[in-house]
Write a protein that holds these residues in place. Structure first.
Motif, PDB file in Angstrom:
ATOM      1  N   TYR A 116       0.856  -1.190   0.000  1.00  0.00           N
ATOM      2  CA  TYR A 116       0.000   0.000   0.000  1.00  0.00           C
ATOM      3  C   TYR A 116       0.896   1.246   0.000  1.00  0.00           C
ATOM      4  N   PRO A 117       0.648   2.192  -0.926  1.00  0.00           N
ATOM      5  CA  PRO A 117       1.576   3.316  -1.091  1.00  0.00           C
ATOM      6  C   PRO A 117       1.769   4.162   0.176  1.00  0.00           C
ATOM      7  N   GLU A 118       3.033   4.350   0.523  1.00  0.00           N
ATOM      8  CA  GLU A 118       3.423   5.228   1.639  1.00  0.00           C
ATOM      9  C   GLU A 118       2.717   4.906   2.954  1.00  0.00           C
ATOM     10  N   LEU A 119       2.591   3.614   3.226  1.00  0.00           N
ATOM     11  CA  LEU A 119       1.902   3.190   4.456  1.00  0.00           C
ATOM     12  C   LEU A 119       2.576   3.701   5.741  1.00  0.00           C
ATOM     13  N   PRO A 120       3.926   3.599   5.853  1.00  0.00           N
ATOM     14  CA  PRO A 120       4.541   4.103   7.095  1.00  0.00           C
ATOM     15  C   PRO A 120       4.255   5.584   7.324  1.00  0.00           C
ATOM     16  N   LYS A 121       4.245   6.357   6.249  1.00  0.00           N
ATOM     17  CA  LYS A 121       3.966   7.799   6.389  1.00  0.00           C
ATOM     18  C   LYS A 121       2.511   8.028   6.814  1.00  0.00           C
ATOM     19  N   LEU A 122       1.614   7.240   6.227  1.00  0.00           N
ATOM     20  CA  LEU A 122       0.199   7.370   6.589  1.00  0.00           C
ATOM     21  C   LEU A 122      -0.003   7.079   8.082  1.00  0.00           C
ATOM     22  N   ILE A 123       0.628   5.996   8.558  1.00  0.00           N
ATOM     23  CA  ILE A 123       0.482   5.628   9.974  1.00  0.00           C
ATOM     24  C   ILE A 123       1.035   6.740  10.872  1.00  0.00           C
ATOM     25  N   LYS A 124       2.186   7.268  10.491  1.00  0.00           N
ATOM     26  CA  LYS A 124       2.802   8.354  11.267  1.00  0.00           C
ATOM     27  C   LYS A 124       1.867   9.580  11.295  1.00  0.00           C
TER      28      LYS A 124
END
Ligand code: CO
Length: 184
Positions: free
Chosen positions: A24-32
């Motif tokens: 899923y695109p840019e998942l770590p950024k989304l979670i942050k």
């Protein structure tokens, strides 16, 4: 980055959210960003549909509860593709609110204990039992993934009594200390 919270009336809150993969695109950024948004809005849980994304991702930050419940100090939880497998105990009623429904607080009956299978932020699978307040917050956020809101659990009378508040949200008459996105 602080994300706007989608308010009651937006269609994403009524969608059945879908499982995601590691790609899923840019998942770590989304979670942050979701943790940052949750902290800013002083909430304790946030589901991806509340930031406009119909995916099965929810987060909890129970730190605001730690004055009353010391065991929740430092408790952060990310759940991806969560599924409630089993429930146990007696139904428990308690007042709830929701960042997507500013100004509305109503008593909701939930299961006392739940068994959840989910992936953490590293896509490792866990199966865990939760109880107490934490079980309640997970059930509230889980409802968002199913396109449900806590007001759906209310009796017809209670629903009638909050109707004017709901209409005010639909008309954009809300005052929040956080960034929101409504239909008006
Ligand atoms: Co909510």
């Amino acid at each position: 980055m602080i994300l706007p919270i989608y308010l009651y009336g937006t269609s994403v809150l009524r969608k059945q959210a879908e499982d995601i993969t590691k790609e899923y695109p840019e998942l770590p950024k989304l979670i942050k960003d979701m943790y940052e948004t949750l902290e800013r809005s002083e909430g304790i849980g946030l589901a991806a549909p509340q930031v406009g994304l119909p995916i099965r991702l929810l987060i909890l930050d129970l730190n605001p509860l730690s004055d009353i419940y010391p065991q929740y100090k430092g408790v952060l939880k990310t759940m991806i593709n969560a599924h409630i497998e089993e429930t146990d105990g007696s139904p428990v009623s308690r007042e709830e609110g929701c960042l997507s429904l500013p100004g509305i607080h109503e008593s909701v009956t939930r299961k006392e204990k739940i068994k959840v299978t989910y992936l953490d932020e590293n896509f490792e699978q866990h199966t865990e039992w939760f109880e107490g307040y934490m079980a309640r917050v997970i059930q509230h956020e889980y409802d968002h993934l199913e396109g449900r809101l806590f007001i759906d659990h209310l009796s017809p009378i209670r629903k009638q009594l909050i109707k004017s508040k709901l209409n005010a949200i639909l008309k954009g008459k809300v005052s929040c200390d956080y960034k929101v996105k409504g239909i008006k």
